[in-house]
Motif scaffolding. Structure first.
Motif, PDB file in Angstrom:
ATOM      1  N   VAL A  99     -11.412  -7.902  -1.624  1.00 56.53           N
ATOM      2  CA  VAL A  99     -10.257  -7.671  -2.488  1.00 56.53           C
ATOM      3  C   VAL A  99      -9.925  -6.178  -2.463  1.00 56.53           C
ATOM      4  O   VAL A  99     -10.772  -5.356  -2.814  1.00 56.53           O
ATOM      5  N   GLN A 103      -4.547  -4.191  -5.216  1.00 53.13           N
ATOM      6  CA  GLN A 103      -4.102  -5.589  -5.178  1.00 53.13           C
ATOM      7  C   GLN A 103      -2.784  -5.766  -5.940  1.00 53.13           C
ATOM      8  O   GLN A 103      -2.717  -5.623  -7.147  1.00 53.13           O
ATOM      9  N   THR A 108       0.492  -4.816  -0.377  1.00 55.12           N
ATOM     10  CA  THR A 108      -0.933  -4.516  -0.515  1.00 55.12           C
ATOM     11  C   THR A 108      -1.549  -4.213   0.848  1.00 55.12           C
ATOM     12  O   THR A 108      -1.390  -4.978   1.795  1.00 55.12           O
ATOM     13  N   PHE A 212      -4.920 -11.314  -0.068  1.00 59.27           N
ATOM     14  CA  PHE A 212      -3.951 -10.332  -0.534  1.00 59.27           C
ATOM     15  C   PHE A 212      -3.536  -9.303   0.523  1.00 59.27           C
ATOM     16  O   PHE A 212      -2.738  -8.427   0.229  1.00 59.27           O
TER      17      PHE A 212
END
Length: 388
Positions: A99, A103, A108, A212
């Motif tokens: 991640v 984010q 992103t 993401f």
């Protein structure tokens, strides 16, 4: 004096270790929250109807966190006791392996990663600290250990035959819960098609393509490139189909969705999402692509958080479900909570009867309720998982 300094150093070390031990729980308590979505109003009739259903949720990130999925927790959204309380037949457990710090739903970059630090703080094995593939294996091992320790109350689903056994066992009056392993993006492949089969051997039966950020397979809905499938991405999708792994297009760029549908020979899912026509959010694909997924036999899981449905109140979630049924068809809509996915929601899995109650209030037919709450997912998995 030397002994005093040694004692002070030891005390500081104990405090640091204790702090690190408490940090994961404190962190999860801040981000996997229950927010006020209004009163939870469930009539006895709705509870009774809910108890007759086979309930399925297509997405929860529970295995990421430092708690035993068999124990009832005071934080987060999903564990086995709460799944039983919510009459859940099957929970898809998706694993998060990377991640980025930045984010966002738009723009992103994948240049950073917060899971590395989380893995260290939660005392995951050192092999997971610099390998996304090993993080996927470790979280699968966590579910396998839970299955072994559950005494039959939790069973990992790998085949259509496992679904049938699960339904039969629940028909005998007991309430075992099935768990199906999925990946949140395919960056755990680490650029190797051969790792698809290794993850299959570890129990994975659903795989997202992106999360993401853009990865080796193609562009993310939230990434920088907007690109479609790469050649590696095409090879990976073909290998997933060969092994009868279900392809999940949640978080995929529109170009990746279109490219995947062009080459897919099997239906796909969007495990956790909203519908743009019901909630105009950058988290949601446009309606035309969602319709194409449904027309190809796919399944769309409606989420419970603001980014997917604009308002996490149960009545508003049901409005998105109503829109999805009317637009995609009743056979293509399911539940995709994104529980334990760093999203605030208005109810946890123990309170899922609130959705049954709200659908009854909204004039849904019994057939529509049964399909959305789990019937469609049960049928889909029976048809798409390896037969066993």
């Amino acid at each position: 004096m030397k002994r005093i300094f040694i004692g002070i150093g030891a005390a500081i070390l104990v405090v640091l270790i204790a702090g690190l031990a408490l940090l994961p729980g404190a962190l999860e308590g801040q981000i996997n929250r229950i927010v006020d979505g209004g009163p939870i109003d469930i009539t006895e009739g709705a509870r009774a109807r809910h108890g007759e259903l086979a309930v399925v949720d297509l997405h929860a990130d529970t295995l990421l966190w430092a708690r035993d999925p068999l124990d009832r927790a005071e934080r987060g959204h999903v564990d086995l006791p709460r799944l039983v309380d919510g009459n859940v037949t099957l929970q898809v457990f998706s694993v998060v392996t990377k991640v980025p710090r930045d984010q966002r739903y738009v723009g992103t970059s994948g240049d950073s990663d917060v899971i590395t630090l989380l893995a260290m703080v939660q005392r995951w094995p050192a092999r997971t600290w610099d390998s996304l593939f090993e993080r996927a294996l470790y979280q699968a091992e966590k579910l396998h250990r839970a299955e072994e320790a559950s005494g039959g109350d939790l069973t990992i689903v790998r085949t259509a035959a496992d679904i049938d056994r699960l339904i039969e066992a629940r028909g005998d009056g007991s309430r075992p819960v099935g768990g199906l392993l999925a990946t949140e993006g395919s960056h755990p492949l680490e650029g190797r098609v051969g790792n698809v089969e290794k993850l299959y051997a570890a129990g994975y039966r659903m795989m997202g393509l992106t999360h993401f950020f853009d990865n080796e397979l193609g562009g993310s809905l939230h990434g920088l490139s907007g690109e479609g499938l790469t050649e590696f991405g095409r090879d990976a999708v073909r290998e997933m189909e060969r092994l009868e792994i279900i392809v999940d297009l949640a978080h995929a760029s529109p170009a990746v969705v279109s490219d995947t549908l062009d080459i897919a020979t099997r239906p796909v899912v969007v495990s956790h999402t909203g519908i743009r026509g019901a909630c105009d959010s950058p988290r949601n694909l446009d309606d035309a692509l969602m319709k194409r997924i449904a027309d190809a036999g796919g399944l769309v899981g409606i989420g419970y958080w603001k980014g997917a449905v604009c308002d996490p109140a149960p009545a508003e979630i049901v409005k998105s479900i109503r829109y999805a049924i009317d637009f995609l068809g009743a056979d293509h809509v399911a539940l995709g909570s994104d529980y334990d996915g760093a999203v605030p929601v208005a109810f946890d899995t123990s309170e899922l009867a609130v959705l049954t109650a709200e659908m009854q209030k909204g004039g849904f037919t019994d057939e529509e309720i049964a399909k959305v709450m789990g019937g469609n997912a049960i049928r889909f998995f029976r048809e798409q998982l390896p037969q066993g």
